[in-house]
Structures are given as C-alpha cells and as structure tokens.
Design a protein around this motif. Structure first.
Motif, PDB file in Angstrom:
ATOM      1  N   GLU A   1       0.607  -1.115   6.565  1.00 27.93           N
ATOM      2  CA  GLU A   1       0.723  -2.571   6.678  1.00 27.93           C
ATOM      3  C   GLU A   1      -0.638  -3.247   6.497  1.00 27.93           C
ATOM      4  OE1 GLU A   1       4.576  -2.485   9.696  1.00 27.93           O
ATOM      5  OE2 GLU A   1       2.538  -2.660  10.495  1.00 27.93           O
TER       6      GLU A   1
ATOM      7  N   ARG B   1      -1.139  -3.541   2.831  1.00 28.03           N
ATOM      8  CA  ARG B   1      -0.348  -4.657   2.306  1.00 28.03           C
ATOM      9  C   ARG B   1      -0.988  -5.991   2.703  1.00 28.03           C
ATOM     10  NH1 ARG B   1       2.731  -8.521   3.767  1.00 28.03           N
ATOM     11  NH2 ARG B   1       4.337  -9.323   2.360  1.00 28.03           N
TER      12      ARG B   1
ATOM     13  N   GLN C   1      -3.961  -6.825   0.569  1.00 24.72           N
ATOM     14  CA  GLN C   1      -3.563  -7.284  -0.773  1.00 24.72           C
ATOM     15  C   GLN C   1      -3.001  -8.704  -0.717  1.00 24.72           C
ATOM     16  OE1 GLN C   1      -2.469  -3.627  -3.481  1.00 24.72           O
ATOM     17  NE2 GLN C   1      -1.243  -3.547  -1.627  1.00 24.72           N
ATOM     18  N   HIS C   2      -2.290  -8.991   0.356  1.00 23.01           N
ATOM     19  CA  HIS C   2      -1.777 -10.352   0.528  1.00 23.01           C
ATOM     20  C   HIS C   2      -2.928 -11.347   0.619  1.00 23.01           C
ATOM     21  CE1 HIS C   2      -0.058 -13.854   2.603  1.00 23.01           C
ATOM     22  NE2 HIS C   2       1.061 -13.524   2.016  1.00 23.01           N
TER      23      HIS C   2
ATOM     24  N   GLY D   1       8.679  -3.313  -4.387  1.00 28.40           N
ATOM     25  CA  GLY D   1       7.635  -3.305  -3.353  1.00 28.40           C
ATOM     26  C   GLY D   1       6.819  -2.038  -3.279  1.00 28.40           C
TER      27      GLY D   1
ATOM     28  N   LYS E   1       6.024   0.831  -0.239  1.00 26.23           N
ATOM     29  CA  LYS E   1       6.167  -0.565   0.225  1.00 26.23           C
ATOM     30  C   LYS E   1       4.820  -1.233   0.542  1.00 26.23           C
ATOM     31  CE  LYS E   1      10.482  -0.027  -0.314  1.00 26.23           C
ATOM     32  NZ  LYS E   1      10.981  -0.368  -1.660  1.00 26.23           N
ATOM     33  N   ALA E   2       3.772  -0.779  -0.132  1.00 22.46           N
ATOM     34  CA  ALA E   2       2.457  -1.379   0.084  1.00 22.46           C
ATOM     35  C   ALA E   2       2.361  -2.773  -0.530  1.00 22.46           C
ATOM     36  CB  ALA E   2       1.356  -0.483  -0.486  1.00 22.46           C
ATOM     37  N   THR E   3       3.316  -3.113  -1.398  1.00 24.74           N
ATOM     38  CA  THR E   3       3.302  -4.452  -2.022  1.00 24.74           C
ATOM     39  C   THR E   3       4.601  -5.207  -1.706  1.00 24.74           C
ATOM     40  OG1 THR E   3       4.176  -3.497  -4.065  1.00 24.74           O
ATOM     41  CG2 THR E   3       1.789  -3.768  -3.927  1.00 24.74           C
ATOM     42  N   LYS E   4       5.245  -4.805  -0.640  1.00 23.23           N
ATOM     43  CA  LYS E   4       6.547  -5.398  -0.296  1.00 23.23           C
ATOM     44  C   LYS E   4       6.445  -6.930  -0.193  1.00 23.23           C
ATOM     45  CE  LYS E   4      10.173  -5.106   3.216  1.00 23.23           C
ATOM     46  NZ  LYS E   4      10.483  -4.574   4.566  1.00 23.23           N
TER      47      LYS E   4
END
Lengths: 343, 332
Positions: B18, B21, B24-25, B45, B49-52
C-alpha cells in the motif's frame, strides 16, 4: 495499406518538387563526399574504431532527414549520414566524432555512429539493433502526453534488425498506441555478411506491416524520386494522425559492412542488378533529364560539398583529443549517488 | 522467526504494498511528468494491485503495455529524454531480463554518452514467496548494480518503500527499484513518513557490539529475527539495512565493523558475485584491520529458486540459517 512502388516515377514538374529534390540531392552529395573523405582518413589511420558508410543508401536517408522538421524526433542508424545532416546535424560535429575531437557531441565517450543530440530530438543510437524503435515511440508518447501535436518521429533499421525482438516489440507497441512513427527499413540485402535468404522467410518485409496493422510501403531505394515521394508522403500521413508508417526500400550496400570489410561475400548478380545502382548516379540522371540541373551545376555542387567537408575535417583534426586526466569519470547525473563520490 | 511472525505492530494501518501504491498516487498527483506503464496495471490494477484505482483517477497516465518488456523500457527512455518521469512496472523482477538490453545498454549509458539524463524508474517485484518457483522469485539487484549509470534501491521497510520510491522518481538517473514481494502484505506500519533518510545511506536497523549483519530487503527482517533470538543468549548483533545496494554505503558498514569486529553479509540472491561479495570485498580491502574473524557471507543456494515451500525455505537464507552462520562467526 500496402502500396507497391517500383522503378522511376513520372517526372514531377512543380517548382516545389524541384526545390525539394535539389535539397535532398545536396544532402546526398554532402554525405557521399564526407564519407569518401572519412574512408580515406580511416585508411590513413586517422580514425580509431570502426567506420560504417551509407554508400548506396543516401537517397533514402536524405529523403527522410529532409521530410522531418525541426522539433521532430529522429533515431538514425549507422548508414544515415545523409539523414543526419539533413535533419540538422552540424557537419563539423559529425567530423569530430570520427576524428576523436573532445569538442564533439560524444566527447570521446562514444564513437561516431552512436552520436546524437537527444535534447534536440536527434537520438543517439545504441548498437543493439531495433532498440531505437521503442525509444523514438517513447519520445512521441511523451510529446503526446505534453499535448504537443503535429510531431513525427522516425527511425531507420536494416533488413537484419527486422529479425530482432526489439523491432517487433517496438513497432507493435507503436501500433497499439497509434503513434506518429515512421520506420524506414533499408533492405540492403545483407546484415553484415548474412544474406536475406538466411534472415527472413516471408516474401517481402513489407508484408510485416499487415501483421502490425500499420501502413506499409515498398519502394526502390536506388530511385531518389521514389524515395522522396514515398518518404514525404509517409511522414505527412504520420503527422496527420494515421499512425505508424513502415517503408521498405530495396537497395544494395555499395561498400562493406564497415571499412574493414571487403564484402567478398556479396553476390555479383546483385551488384549488376537494378538495385545495385548508385542512387547518386540515378539522381544526376533524373535531375538532368528533368531539366532541373545541368552537369556543370551538379559539378559545382560537388565542389561546394568538397569544400565544406575539407573545412569540417580540418577543423576537427586541429581540435584537442579527450584527456583521461580531465575526464569526469562519473556515469551519473546525480553526483552524490556516484560510487566513490566524495561526500 | 520473521516468516512466522510477520509483524509485531498489530495496529498497523498500511502495508509495504500500500505504501508503494500511495507513493505512486502522490507522484501522479504532484508531478505531471509522471506516468506509469506496465502489464495489467490500468483497470486491473497490476498483478499485485500496486496501481489499484490509479488508472481511473489519472486517465491516460497509467497504461497497460503489451507483453513487451524491451519496448516498455525503450519507450520509457524516449519519454525520459523528452522530460517525462516514467515509472515502469515489471510484473515480476524475473521478466526484467526481457528488458535487460534497454536497461543496461541504453538507459544506463545515456547520460554518460550524450550528457542528457535518463530519469526512469523500473519497479521490480522481487524475491521469493512460497510456491512462486524459478521464474517468479528472483532477486536481480546484483545484475543491475554491476552496470555503471544505474541506481539500485532495495527498501526493507514500509517507510522506505514509500519515501524511496518518491525519491527514485526525483533522481535524474535510471533507478532500479527492487520491491520485495514477500514484504508486500506481511509488513505493516502505522502510517507513512513525511521525512526520510536519503538514498545511498544505510540504516542501523538494530544496534549491537558483537557482530555486524549487513543486509537488505527481506533479509533485514530475517536478520533482525536472528538478532532477537541471539539476544536471549546474550549476544548483541548489529543489523545494517543497506537500503540502496548501489551506491553501497561502505562507510556505515565499516563504522559498524569497527565497533563489532565481525561481519556477516546476507542476501537472498544467488551466491556467485553479487551484493554480499561486494560487501566482503570492500571490508576486506578497506577495513581488514578492523576484523577479528574472517568475514562471512550467506546467500541463497546456487540453484534456480525452487517451487515447493519445503525446498524454497531452505534455498533462501532464513533467521535459522543466518543464526547458524552467526554462531560460527561468533565461535559460539
């Protein structure tokens, strides 16, 4: 779309066509004269490392360099002296990278054919064939993200590079993204010494365009008129948003792979076939028969090119060489993170 | 042992994954130059799911690529030349070999050859997990560290996963970001930090006086578990978390060895050459007089990474095998 183009095209008459042709011809001639000089310097021991010439490919290369505009992206290959100069490279910089001047763009850190000025959209190729396809596509992708429109990127490969995974991956990716990429395949019949029979099994490389879902064009690369017409059209279509364009040009390398290579393996039948023509000779005939130039005019252009080449080479020869004691031995831009950096 | 006790902070709010992620957000929010390109990373994602949700929130900037690692990296290089800050997600570190040419021949050489920097970040989901097998478990850091022009990060903590990824994108050079899959879900923290140590600086993860373990990534936690176990016998083991393996913070390692006199270098990668060998070489050449015993190194076995957990658990170093090596080093 597949468009077959072969042989001499009908003679264009518009003044614009004449000026375009003469412009391309000057770059063809300048590249030829410069490379002839470089071959002499190489044989005289004045050039360290390999010398790879584009003799026979000048029309195709110069047409591409001329079709591109300032602000476009160009990733040339080893036989694109003409295209490099036409795209705006300083001829003295070209000479510098062959003659070892540390004032050249590569500063002695890399050799002649790997030269470039990426900040000006003139990418510096690596030796790994096909690699520049994806990178030029990436440059175009960035331009798109930045909201720039009307940009074209072009890169050149040979028949050999079409066998690489990089070529396939890059072109497929560019097609998926529908990028304004023009890929020129100079099919000069030999990848170093390996003939097309050992390189691919499809009938013609232009068929690959269908597989990628992109526009494909087939031309006689020894015919400057065909090169100019087709390359300018492909560049215009890419600029207009029609996605990647691939031009396969049949021609023959009129020299060895490099100046170290006597190309004894080259087929005599190919040498005497139509693709064994010298595009400079064809251009001269086309220009004279169209009434666009006289023999005296063309001889004069050659003299001008010779003077320019002599000036560039003599300048580069007078310049300082790289100095290991003054070299900045740091591969990183972020100096604090360099191994062995003083902290 | 770390494997059985993944976290001691049960109130944890955010995992290592998380944090990646979240970084990146933040990067996509703060920096218009950033985009992310990788396989299955947009609507899906990402495999982990690192880019979810990021593709939805940042349209056109989180994009699915074809299965073309070479083209992914090649594309990022061109984009970086044009001033962007691309992040490439490799689905697994193992697949980065398909993009190796673009990484080590093109990206790594670009600044040196042309003077134009190539600021790309390549995220490598690295290291072993149970059942992942030979092609989804590899630790590639030594391969990339070998090449001039690359920076190789190996975050071991949730905090570092977050701040080092932010820093990786800021750095004007290509960064290989080795994020450990085993830590993705196991490792948790109470929140995300606002400050960080800079890249290139190692961290003393646990102070000690009897011996030094120099390690990185998931092996930091195995080493800490080993140190905790040995503490009950009265041994005080210092654990150094390298954080970045290139550049390697030799000064912090030497300073630790000057205190302890003993060195064990631990890495999850294959044994020939590599990060642990580099550590031993540097300490032997620059700090030989600091050593009271021959330095030791512990790596995975010299075979492909096995699939079955029974084999995998022995193939890679664990707190148990690190402890055995440490007892030998201590003469205990």
């Amino acid at each position: 779309m597949l468009q077959a183009r072969a042989g001499l095209s009908t003679q264009p008459e518009a003044n614009e066509d004449k000026e375009r042709y003469l412009g391309v011809y000057r770059w063809m001639l300048l590249a030829r004269v410069l490379e002839e000089k470089l071959a002499i310097l190489y044989r005289g021991g004045k050039i360290t490392g390999g010398v790879f010439l584009g003799r026979g490919q000048e029309a195709l290369s110069a047409a591409l360099g001329s079709a591109l505009k300032k602000g476009d992206i160009f990733g040339p290959l080893i036989r694109d002296m003409a295209g490099r100069l036409a795209f705006g490279e300083d001829i003295t910089d070209a000479a510098r990278t062959y003659l070892g001047s540390r004032l050249g763009p590569m500063r002695g850190r890399d050799g002649n054919i790997h030269r470039g000025e990426p900040a000006k959209g003139y990418y510096a190729m690596i030796s790994h064939l096909g690699a520049m396809v994806a990178s030029v596509a990436g440059g175009l992708f960035a331009r798109r993200l930045k909201g720039e429109t009307g940009v074209v990127g072009a890169t050149c490969v040979g028949d050999g590079a079409t066998s690489t995974g990089s070529f396939h991956e890059g072109l497929n990716m560019a097609a998926v993204e529908k990028l304004p990429l023009v890929v020129i395949v100079a099919n000069n019949q030999y990848a170093y010494s390996t003939s097309n029979a050992r390189q691919y099994a499809c009938e013609d490389l232009v068929q690959r365009a269908l597989g990628y879902g992109i526009a494909g064009y087939k031309i006689d690369g020894t015919d400057p008129t065909a090169c100019i017409e087709t390359v300018f059209e492909a560049v215009a279509r890419a600029r207009a948003g029609d996605g990647p364009q691939m031009i396969v040009a049949d021609l023959l390398r009129l020299v060895g792979h490099g100046e170290h290579d006597d190309f004894h393996y080259m087929s005599h039948a190919l040498k005497v076939s139509p693709i064994g023509r010298d595009c400079l000779d064809v251009a001269r005939e086309q220009l004279i028969s169209a009434g666009w130039a006289t023999p005296a005019h063309l001889d004069n252009l050659r003299d001008q090119a010779s003077a320019e080449v002599e000036n560039a080479c003599s300048t580069a020869l007078r310049e300082p060489l790289p100095d290991p004691n003054q070299e900045d031995w740091c591969a990183l831009h972020t100096r604090r993170l360099a191994e062995g950096a003083e902290t | 042992m770390f494997q059985k006790q993944p976290t001691t902070r049960t109130s944890a709010a955010i995992t290592y994954l998380e944090a990646i992620r979240a970084a990146q957000h933040k990067l996509l929010s703060d920096d218009p130059r950033v985009f992310i390109y990788g396989q299955d990373i947009a609507d899906f994602g990402g495999a982990f799911k690192a880019t979810k949700g990021l593709a939805n929130e940042f349209p056109g900037r989180v994009l699915d690529s074809p299965i073309s690692e070479d083209a992914q990296v090649g594309m990022a290089i061109g984009a970086a030349i044009e001033g962007m800050r691309p992040i490439i997600e490799m689905q697994f570190a193992d697949f980065s070999t398909c993009g190796f040419t673009q990484i080590v021949q093109h990206a790594a050489t670009h600044k040196w050859r042309t003077g134009v920097p190539c600021p790309i970040v390549i995220r490598l989901p690295s290291g072993g997990t149970a059942g992942a097998g030979p092609f989804h478990s590899q630790s590639m850091e030594a391969l990339y560290a070998h090449y001039p022009g690359l920076i190789v990060m190996t975050p071991a903590t949730v905090e570092d996963a977050y701040t080092m990824l932010l820093e990786a994108v800021e750095i004007d050079d290509p960064v290989i970001f080795c994020e450990h899959k085993y830590l993705y879900y196991h490792l948790k923290a109470d929140g995300l930090p606002s400050t960080a140590m800079p890249a290139g600086k190692a961290r003393v993860a646990r102070p000690g006086r009897d011996a030094t373990i120099a390690t990185y990534s998931a092996m930091v936690h195995e080493s800490l578990a080993c140190a905790t176990e040995l503490a009950s016998d009265g041994w005080e083991i210092e654990v150094i978390d390298l954080r970045t393996v290139k550049p390697l913070d030799t000064d912090t390692i030497l300073a630790s060895v000057s205190r302890t006199g003993r060195l064990l270098a631990v890495g999850e990668a294959f044994p020939w050459g590599g990060v642990t060998a580099e550590i031993i070489a540097r300490v032997a050449t620059e700090g030989f007089d600091l050593l009271d015993a021959p330095p030791m190194r512990l790596n995975a076995k010299d075979t492909p990474v096995p699939y079955h957990p029974n084999l995998w658990g022995t193939h890679r170093p664990t707190a148990t095998s690190i402890m055995a090596a440490m007892r030998k080093l201590l003469g205990a």
